[in-house]
Design an enzyme around this catalytic site. Structure first.
Site, PDB file in Angstrom:
ATOM      1  N   LYS A   1      58.999  55.760 -42.926  1.00 18.87           N
ATOM      2  CA  LYS A   1      57.635  55.226 -42.997  1.00 18.87           C
ATOM      3  C   LYS A   1      57.063  55.148 -41.585  1.00 18.87           C
ATOM      4  O   LYS A   1      56.951  54.081 -40.988  1.00 18.87           O
ATOM      5  CB  LYS A   1      57.638  53.857 -43.675  1.00 18.87           C
TER       6      LYS A   1
ATOM      7  N   THR B   1      56.045  47.160 -44.951  1.00 18.55           N
ATOM      8  CA  THR B   1      55.147  46.189 -45.563  1.00 18.55           C
ATOM      9  C   THR B   1      55.946  45.429 -46.608  1.00 18.55           C
ATOM     10  O   THR B   1      56.389  46.014 -47.604  1.00 18.55           O
ATOM     11  CB  THR B   1      53.935  46.885 -46.198  1.00 18.55           C
TER      12      THR B   1
ATOM     13  N   GLU C   1      54.259  62.163 -53.981  1.00 23.46           N
ATOM     14  CA  GLU C   1      54.156  60.708 -54.083  1.00 23.46           C
ATOM     15  C   GLU C   1      52.715  60.319 -54.312  1.00 23.46           C
ATOM     16  O   GLU C   1      51.815  61.175 -54.288  1.00 23.46           O
ATOM     17  CB  GLU C   1      54.646  60.055 -52.787  1.00 23.46           C
TER      18      GLU C   1
END
Length: 278
Positions: A149, A35, A182
């Protein structure tokens, strides 16, 4: 809820508004994504995003060649010509292979390239600061997938809803042993004794672009440490970050006010990472 309308979409270089079926991306989350923020200077941190894609391609054994990389770059250039900054570009690579089940023939697999361009609407709390809560949802632990990711993001989906129910902006995920990993959409950075630290990601989590750049920005710029939630509750300052929001100060952790990072120091960190170049 504010929606970010999709402005354009390319699948394998062709405009589309739908995915063909069957799709391993939909069935198994068999793929990767990035992204990215589109600024007036182009795709922010383009080389970092493409490098992480390459790492994920190798980890998932996706079919990918130099020619595929060149076509991807051409697709990106084509889309960016159609929009004025700021915008968000989502790049997804998904395995395309015959058959219904988990197995696939590595000799005949291909990789689909899905590019989606969205409006960018930064949240107000990017400037005012974030409220962070500990998520009841643990981070998924898998050393084979840690750092990249990939498309399997259900833990983040559930954690985001937990944060919403607690009227917080972000949720902190820990692993099955209680170590901080995270945020649901960010990496975590905290200051202790004047040293900025971030959790290790050997077992779980995404090695985000801001985290990667900070770690690469100089010796001892950012340390890696095993962190428990109580470490964050007593920190000197706490930040969250990703490629869209940059670095954001955390004002509250589990509803307890935190000391804030000094604006001068925050500006220095942004300069170190390259967030001031737009």
């Amino acid at each position: 809820m504010r929606l970010n309308p999709m402005l354009a979409c390319l699948l394998n270089s062709q405009p589309t508004d739908q995915l063909p079926l069957p799709s391993r991306m939909l069935a198994f989350g068999d793929g990767l994504f990035e992204t990215c923020l589109v600024t007036r200077q182009g795709l922010r941190f383009a080389s970092d995003h493409l490098q992480r894609l390459q790492e994920g391609v190798a980890r998932l054994n996706l079919a990918w060649t130099g020619q595929d990389q060149r076509i991807l770059q051409s697709d990106i250039d084509t889309l960016l010509k159609t929009v004025e900054a700021p915008a968000v570009l989502k790049i997804t690579l998904g395995r395309h292979a015959a058959g219904r089940g988990y197995d696939y023939d590595p000799a005949t697999q291909q990789t689909d390239r899905l590019l989606q361009l969205f409006e960018y609407r930064p949240a107000p709390w990017y400037e005012s600061g974030a409220r962070l809560v500990t998520s009841p949802i643990p981070a998924s632990v898998n050393v084979a997938l840690a750092g990249i990711k990939h498309l399997n993001r259900l833990d983040s989906v559930l954690a985001r809803q937990a944060a919403r129910s607690l009227q917080a902006h972000e949720a902190l995920l820990c692993d099955d042993q209680g170590w901080v990993v995270e945020g649901s959409m960010s990496n975590v950075f905290y200051c202790r004794g004047g040293q900025w630290l971030t959790p290790g990601l050997k077992r779980a989590g995404v090695n985000g672009i801001i985290r990667r750049r900070w770690l690469d920005s100089g010796q001892q710029a950012l340390g890696i440490a095993d962190i428990r939630p109580h470490d964050l509750a007593s920190c000197e300052a706490l930040l969250i970050g990703n490629a869209l929001m940059g670095l954001v100060r955390v004002t509250h952790f589990n509803d307890v006010p935190l000391p804030l990072a000094d604006q001068t120091e925050l500006t220095s960190l942004q300069h170190r990472i390259g967030l001031n170049l737009d």
